[in-house]
Motif scaffolding. Structure first.
Motif, mmCIF file in Angstrom:
data_model
loop_
_atom_site.group_PDB
_atom_site.id
_atom_site.type_symbol
_atom_site.label_atom_id
_atom_site.label_comp_id
_atom_site.label_asym_id
_atom_site.label_seq_id
_atom_site.Cartn_x
_atom_site.Cartn_y
_atom_site.Cartn_z
ATOM 1 N N ALA A 1 7.225 13.611 5.852
ATOM 2 C CA ALA A 1 6.143 13.834 5.886
ATOM 3 C C ALA A 1 4.172 13.360 6.115
ATOM 4 O O ALA A 1 3.832 13.747 6.521
ATOM 5 N N CYS A 2 4.426 12.361 6.385
ATOM 6 C CA CYS A 2 3.389 11.907 6.183
ATOM 7 C C CYS A 2 2.998 12.092 8.582
ATOM 8 O O CYS A 2 2.365 11.749 8.729
ATOM 9 N N ALA A 3 3.781 11.572 9.163
ATOM 10 C CA ALA A 3 3.743 11.742 10.744
ATOM 11 C C ALA A 3 3.946 13.020 11.031
ATOM 12 O O ALA A 3 3.271 13.557 11.384
ATOM 13 N N PRO B 1 3.736 1.910 11.803
ATOM 14 C CA PRO B 1 3.057 2.637 10.239
ATOM 15 C C PRO B 1 3.711 1.717 9.412
ATOM 16 O O PRO B 1 4.771 0.810 9.841
ATOM 17 N N LEU B 2 3.378 1.577 8.421
ATOM 18 C CA LEU B 2 3.880 1.324 6.983
ATOM 19 C C LEU B 2 4.379 1.183 6.290
ATOM 20 O O LEU B 2 5.251 0.376 5.604
ATOM 21 N N GLY B 3 5.361 2.500 6.312
ATOM 22 C CA GLY B 3 6.233 3.024 5.268
ATOM 23 C C GLY B 3 7.133 3.877 6.641
ATOM 24 O O GLY B 3 6.328 4.507 7.495
ATOM 25 N N ALA B 4 8.356 4.528 6.034
ATOM 26 C CA ALA B 4 9.080 5.226 7.313
ATOM 27 C C ALA B 4 9.063 6.509 7.243
ATOM 28 O O ALA B 4 8.433 6.595 7.852
ATOM 29 N N PRO B 5 7.829 7.347 6.249
ATOM 30 C CA PRO B 5 7.824 8.694 6.247
ATOM 31 C C PRO B 5 6.399 8.556 7.711
ATOM 32 O O PRO B 5 5.987 9.764 8.229
ATOM 33 N N MET B 6 6.049 8.017 8.003
ATOM 34 C CA MET B 6 5.140 7.242 9.131
ATOM 35 C C MET B 6 6.252 7.620 10.462
ATOM 36 O O MET B 6 5.174 7.397 11.083
ATOM 37 N N VAL B 7 7.284 7.075 10.336
ATOM 38 C CA VAL B 7 7.872 7.307 11.813
ATOM 39 C C VAL B 7 8.447 8.207 12.001
ATOM 40 O O VAL B 7 8.283 8.263 13.592
ATOM 41 N N ASP C 1 -2.539 11.733 -0.347
ATOM 42 C CA ASP C 1 -3.850 10.762 -1.341
ATOM 43 C C ASP C 1 -3.272 9.727 -1.051
ATOM 44 O O ASP C 1 -3.806 8.381 -1.553
ATOM 45 N N CYS C 2 -2.268 9.092 0.148
ATOM 46 C CA CYS C 2 -2.645 7.523 0.014
ATOM 47 C C CYS C 2 -3.792 7.317 1.129
ATOM 48 O O CYS C 2 -4.322 7.692 1.715
ATOM 49 N N PRO C 3 -3.792 5.910 0.403
ATOM 50 C CA PRO C 3 -4.574 5.318 0.669
ATOM 51 C C PRO C 3 -4.534 4.815 2.625
ATOM 52 O O PRO C 3 -5.997 4.752 3.164
ATOM 53 N N ALA C 4 -3.825 4.487 2.916
ATOM 54 C CA ALA C 4 -4.122 3.760 4.139
ATOM 55 C C ALA C 4 -3.472 5.182 5.494
ATOM 56 O O ALA C 4 -3.888 4.994 6.458
ATOM 57 N N PHE C 5 -3.589 5.790 4.575
ATOM 58 C CA PHE C 5 -2.889 7.641 5.451
ATOM 59 C C PHE C 5 -4.142 7.465 6.296
ATOM 60 O O PHE C 5 -5.179 7.829 6.310
ATOM 61 N N GLY C 6 -3.481 7.472 8.060
ATOM 62 C CA GLY C 6 -4.107 7.699 9.458
ATOM 63 C C GLY C 6 -4.819 6.769 9.419
ATOM 64 O O GLY C 6 -6.150 6.618 10.693
ATOM 65 N N ARG D 1 -4.926 3.128 8.507
ATOM 66 C CA ARG D 1 -4.214 1.530 8.421
ATOM 67 C C ARG D 1 -2.493 1.625 8.282
ATOM 68 O O ARG D 1 -1.460 0.927 9.280
ATOM 69 N N CYS D 2 -2.246 3.337 8.008
ATOM 70 C CA CYS D 2 -0.473 3.534 8.456
ATOM 71 C C CYS D 2 -1.022 4.708 9.917
ATOM 72 O O CYS D 2 -1.537 5.973 8.903
ATOM 73 N N THR D 3 -0.722 4.593 10.701
ATOM 74 C CA THR D 3 -0.636 5.668 11.736
ATOM 75 C C THR D 3 1.097 5.470 12.745
ATOM 76 O O THR D 3 1.408 4.451 12.183
ATOM 77 N N ASP E 1 0.625 -1.398 -0.090
ATOM 78 C CA ASP E 1 -0.350 0.172 -0.273
ATOM 79 C C ASP E 1 0.645 0.650 0.442
ATOM 80 O O ASP E 1 0.116 1.984 -0.414
ATOM 81 N N CYS E 2 2.068 0.887 0.716
ATOM 82 C CA CYS E 2 2.472 2.707 1.296
ATOM 83 C C CYS E 2 2.988 2.866 -0.547
ATOM 84 O O CYS E 2 3.454 2.871 -1.298
ATOM 85 N N ILE E 3 2.644 4.267 -1.101
ATOM 86 C CA ILE E 3 3.578 5.415 -1.714
ATOM 87 C C ILE E 3 4.388 6.192 -1.214
ATOM 88 O O ILE E 3 4.623 6.942 -1.702
ATOM 89 N N ALA E 4 5.206 5.225 -0.654
ATOM 90 C CA ALA E 4 6.337 6.640 0.370
ATOM 91 C C ALA E 4 7.255 7.642 -1.078
ATOM 92 O O ALA E 4 7.928 7.946 -0.577
ATOM 93 N N GLY E 5 7.651 6.182 -1.847
ATOM 94 C CA GLY E 5 8.305 6.596 -3.284
ATOM 95 C C GLY E 5 8.143 8.200 -3.612
ATOM 96 O O GLY E 5 8.517 8.980 -3.980
ATOM 97 N N LEU E 6 6.813 7.832 -4.175
ATOM 98 C CA LEU E 6 6.051 9.049 -4.386
ATOM 99 C C LEU E 6 6.360 10.228 -3.583
ATOM 100 O O LEU E 6 5.762 11.618 -3.641
ATOM 101 N N VAL E 7 5.346 9.899 -2.766
ATOM 102 C CA VAL E 7 5.868 11.046 -1.271
ATOM 103 C C VAL E 7 6.786 11.864 -0.997
ATOM 104 O O VAL E 7 7.262 13.073 -1.334
ATOM 105 N N LEU E 8 8.007 11.160 -1.527
ATOM 106 C CA LEU E 8 9.456 11.365 -0.778
ATOM 107 C C LEU E 8 9.830 12.199 -1.977
ATOM 108 O O LEU E 8 10.811 13.006 -2.116
HETATM 109 S S1 SF4 Z 1 3.661 6.615 5.392
HETATM 110 FE FE1 SF4 Z 1 1.987 5.315 5.414
HETATM 111 S S2 SF4 Z 1 0.885 7.644 5.044
HETATM 112 FE FE2 SF4 Z 1 2.902 7.697 4.219
HETATM 113 S S3 SF4 Z 1 2.789 7.113 2.038
HETATM 114 FE FE3 SF4 Z 1 3.292 5.592 2.945
HETATM 115 S S4 SF4 Z 1 1.769 3.667 4.293
HETATM 116 FE FE4 SF4 Z 1 1.056 5.908 3.081
#
Ligand code: SF4
Lengths: 369, 84
Positions: A351-353, A340-346, A327-332, A334-336, A312-319
């Motif tokens: 940016a996600c966190a 965290p599903l991806g590193a930008p939430m950690v 824009d990420c369907p998991a944001f907030g 499945r991913c908190t 699910d993680c679109i971290a590459g595009l976010v970064l």
């Molecule tokens: S870190 Fe979480 S919110 Fe950010 S892109 Fe990955 S899955 Fe989505």
């Protein structure tokens, strides 16, 4: 605090926002490179102070976020060895590997410790001669002189139970990679002030020439960032593309020469994998020949299966600033930050966190109101 | 990650054998020992920017005012425009 509070003055911020509005005629996308800057922007609600024509894109500037999953897996494998004391900056502990993170390795019995400085790892090594102390050397150019010094000093002291797991990344090659991307949306950069405190800003001069993109070296307080945006918009509207230095109270063109010498003595440039982005040539640091004995990857060879990103993680595009965290369907959901599903939430610099923590309610960081 | 905090140098200690330079830094009341090897030019009373236990640069007091000077200039320019 001196040199901090005065750059949070709400009235000066109003005047800068007004000045930015006055000169803005066209839509522009400006990328702040550093996660520390992203944190300030989101926390102090700076985007609300900008005219609608200006979009801030949050760049890849969080070394925690771009450390590849393979290296997290390697860190966990090393940390699980009974003789090892595994030391790291706190942010790294919750970054997901392919099946667990360092924090859960600690729960399984690994001796994992959070340190403030790599020099504290040296102290641990001196005090525990029967153990192997490994430091997770993560960071940009800002942190490289400190990590280099730890190895440099260990070598001089003949400290044999100390090593580094190196995950150092370099900023200018990543900026070039973003500019080369066919999806490029960036019109100007705010360059990371503390990286430039070490490296200066000569490295950006060829980028400006090659890509005709303004680069403004910018500090970390809210006024610094508004001032950086002002300088970038002024260049864009006037059709200029130059390297400018907003953070002149700390950054000089040549940077910090003794720190650069220490980096060059201990490290050499090599290719590096960026999580979510892929391999970027000449974008990382590795230990040089004389210091290779301090490389934890060589001291503790591990065979790890190649890791995969969770689907699910679109971290590459976010970064890369192509998509926003929302824009990420998991944001907030499945991913908190707790899961965290991806590193930008950690890391709160991811940016996600940052968006998750300050979503819809910027904190009052302003003074003088 | 690249967080760096300004603090004032209170004392300096040089260790010749390891070519180390250390100092005590005051961060708005809290004191901490910091490596000063990368700021050989810094002396007691100077403000340095500290990252993971290392001073990475000296804060230039005059340049620190630049942003406020340019804000004032902008203000004056606008007032003059208003008078035209
Ligand atoms: S870190 Fe979480 S919110 Fe950010 S892109 Fe990955 S899955 Fe989505």
């Amino acid at each position: 605090m001196k040199f901090v509070d005065e750059y949070r003055d709400a009235r000066a911020a109003d005047r800068l926002s007004h000045a930015i509005r006055r000169i803005t005629r066209h839509p522009w996308s400006i990328m702040e490179v550093c996660g520390g800057q992203t944190h300030t922007i989101v926390k102090s609600g700076l985007e609300d102070r900008l005219p609608p024509e200006i979009t801030l894109i949050h760049g890849p500037g969080c070394p925690v976020c771009v450390t590849p999953m393979e290296l997290i897996d390697k860190a966990i494998a090393v940390a699980m060895r009974p003789e090892v004391i595994f030391c790291s900056f706190g942010d790294m502990l919750r970054v997901p590997g392919s099946s667990r993170n360092l924090l859960s390795a600690k729960a399984l019995g690994a001796d994992v410790r959070i340190l403030y400085s790599p020099l504290d790892a040296l102290k641990l090594a001196r005090r525990n001669p029967e153990r192997q102390v490994v430091f997770f050397a993560v960071g940009f150019e800002t942190t490289a002189p400190a990590n280099a010094t730890a190895v440099w000093q260990a070598e001089r002291e003949g400290l044999e139970n100390f090593s580094l797991l190196v995950a150092h990344v370099l900023v200018p090659p990543a900026m070039a990679a973003i500019l080369d991307s066919p999806d490029r949306r960036v019109n100007a950069f705010l360059a990371a002030g503390h990286v430039c405190a070490i490296m200066g800003y000569r490295e950006y001069e060829p980028l400006v020439e090659r890509y005709r993109v303004p680069i403004v070296v910018t500090g970390f307080e809210p006024l610094d960032l508004l001032d950086g945006v002002f300088m970038a918009v002024a260049q864009l509207e006037e059709g200029r593309a130059e390297v400018e230095n907003q953070y002149s109270r700390v950054v000089r063109r040549d940077g910090n020469l003794p720190a650069q010498e220490r980096i060059a003595e201990v490290f050499e440039v090599g290719p590096r994998e960026w999580r979510g982005i892929g391999a970027i040539p000449s974008s990382g640091l590795k230990l040089r020949g004389r210091y290779r004995g301090f490389d934890a990857e060589e001291r503790f060879p591990t065979a790890e299966p190649p890791a995969e990103q969770p689907g699910d993680c679109i971290a590459g595009l976010v970064l890369q600033g192509i998509r926003r965290p929302r824009d990420c369907p998991a944001f907030g959901n499945r991913c908190t930050p707790e899961n965290p599903l991806g590193a930008p939430m950690v890391s709160s610099e991811g940016a996600c966190a940052a968006y998750y923590l300050y979503r819809g309610r910027s904190e009052n960081t302003w003074t003088g109101i | 990650m690249c967080l760096a905090v300004p603090g004032m140098i209170v004392s300096i200690e040089e260790e010749q054998g390891l070519a180390l330079r250390r100092g005590k830094i005051d961060f708005a009341g809290a004191r901490r020992e910091v490596c000063l090897s990368f700021t050989p030019e810094a002396s007691v009373g100077d403000y340095v920017l500290v990252h993971v236990g290392f001073a990475i640069g000296v804060v230039d007091e005059a340049e620190a005012q630049r942003i406020f000077r340019s804000l004032e200039e902008m203000q004056i320019a606008e007032e003059l425009k208003g008078l035209e």
